[in-house]
Design an enzyme around this catalytic site. Structure first.
Site, PDB file in Angstrom:
ATOM      1  N   HIS A  54       0.831  -1.204   0.000  1.00  0.00           N
ATOM      2  CA  HIS A  54       0.000   0.000   0.000  1.00  0.00           C
ATOM      3  C   HIS A  54       0.870   1.261   0.000  1.00  0.00           C
ATOM      4  O   HIS A  54       0.386   2.362  -0.267  1.00  0.00           O
ATOM      5  CB  HIS A  54      -0.919   0.027   1.229  1.00  0.00           C
ATOM      6  CG  HIS A  54      -1.974  -1.027   1.193  1.00  0.00           C
ATOM      7  ND1 HIS A  54      -1.750  -2.310   1.613  1.00  0.00           N
ATOM      8  CD2 HIS A  54      -3.263  -0.982   0.777  1.00  0.00           C
ATOM      9  CE1 HIS A  54      -2.846  -3.020   1.464  1.00  0.00           C
ATOM     10  NE2 HIS A  54      -3.780  -2.240   0.959  1.00  0.00           N
ATOM     11  N   ASP A  83      -3.873  -5.705  -8.409  1.00  0.00           N
ATOM     12  CA  ASP A  83      -4.282  -5.065  -7.163  1.00  0.00           C
ATOM     13  C   ASP A  83      -4.540  -3.591  -7.485  1.00  0.00           C
ATOM     14  O   ASP A  83      -4.181  -3.092  -8.556  1.00  0.00           O
ATOM     15  CB  ASP A  83      -3.184  -5.218  -6.109  1.00  0.00           C
ATOM     16  CG  ASP A  83      -3.729  -5.218  -4.690  1.00  0.00           C
ATOM     17  OD1 ASP A  83      -4.872  -4.784  -4.497  1.00  0.00           O
ATOM     18  OD2 ASP A  83      -3.006  -5.655  -3.775  1.00  0.00           O
TER      19      ASP A  83
END
Length: 318
Positions: free
Chosen positions: A239, A314
């Site tokens: 992230h 993702d």
């Protein structure tokens, strides 16, 4: 069943047609280029702007999603300016404040897609810390993956069946679950958030099969993640940037992808270096989410995983 409600078979056929078409388009577009070059090079390929748009899924921002936003989203889908939507974003889905709005979104999406294809409306409903839809949206709160192997026998079957039924009721067609990453101590985003079933690949496979089967029973798609393995990102989190797992990754992390029959695989922003002798499928430039070599020669190749389903990256804003 009412006459207006689609049968299980018609939903399954529509989903299968939708996925087959997306796979066909994606295989044309899977090229090893930098993202800044991507749309420039598409002009030389035999695909339309609408085909490219059909591969993009968008989220909803803001603290609350209004009825008008839902209608605008459906119109974008109808015009083939996007391929689907994910119910997540700020507040992890809390911008959908009520079950009724989710149902309205699902109904509009299913009536909007071109060519009679089912709309892809997705969510990350793993359970535990990763459950954006909760009691306020009409969903049961379920246990995290890490607690399932120690739970009362049958808990996983009951809870994943319940989630799948509730997703189907709201018109959500794709759940980005299960996580099949290996549980490794020191991983802040997988084991640290109880998202992994186990450190044992056989246990991971057992519970991942339950997730996939219960969703399949309710005509909701699933997705194995995060290929080729996010469990070994010790101390690191994709992230916050790409992560190199060349020295921590273990080939055993591929086992669930070989053993669980799932319609889709999610690629992580995870890098494994190329080595002519030991990892000819590796990529020293691009992460798995952008790597033609990893996709073609590890995930797709018959000597690798031999996976022929849908591949998705993702989230790109990570």
């Amino acid at each position: 069943m009412s006459t207006s409600e689609p049968s299980n078979k018609s939903l399954r056929d529509s989903h299968n047609t939708h996925i087959a078409k997306r796979i066909a388009i994606a295989r044309v577009l899977i090229i090893n280029v930098r993202m800044s070059d991507f749309f420039m090079r598409i002009v030389y390929m035999d695909v339309s702007k609408e085909d490219v748009a059909s591969l993009i899924m968008c989220g909803f921002t803001g603290s609350r999603v209004s009825q008008q936003t839902v209608k605008d989203a459906a119109e974008l889908l109808k015009q083939r300016k996007v391929g689907g939507f994910i119910v997540t974003g700020s507040g992890l889905g809390k911008n959908f404040g009520a079950e009724s709005l989710l149902i309205e979104l699902g109904a509009l999406m299913q009536s909007s897609p071109p060519d009679g294809l089912a709309a892809l409306i997705s969510v990350d409903m793993e359970g535990g810390s990763r459950q954006p839809l909760q009691d306020a949206q009409g969903f049961d709160v379920i246990n995290s993956a890490a607690t399932m192997p120690d739970a009362v026998t049958g808990t996983a079957t009951t809870e994943y069946q319940s989630i799948a039924r509730q997703l189907r009721k709201c018109g959500i067609t794709w759940n980005f679950a299960p996580v099949v990453d290996t549980k490794v101590d020191g991983n802040p985003v997988i084991s640290g958030l109880d998202r992994a079933f186990s450190a044992d690949v056989n246990t991971i496979t057992e519970y991942a099969n339950i997730v996939v089967a219960k969703h399949r029973d309710n005509d909701v798609l699933t997705c194995l993640k995060h290929f080729p393995g996010h469990g070994s990102t010790v101390g690191l989190d994709t992230h916050h940037g790409g992560v190199d797992i060349s020295t921590t990754w273990n080939e055993s992390e591929l086992e669930p992808y070989k053993s669980v029959a799932c319609p889709a695989v999610m690629l992580g922003h995870l890098s494994i270096d190329y080595d002519e002798n030991t990892r000819p499928w590796g990529d020293s430039v691009y992460p798995a989410s952008l790597s033609k070599n990893i996709i073609d020669n590890l995930l797709r190749d018959e000597d690798g995983i031999d996976f022929q389903g849908l591949v998705i990256s993702d989230a790109l804003e990570m």
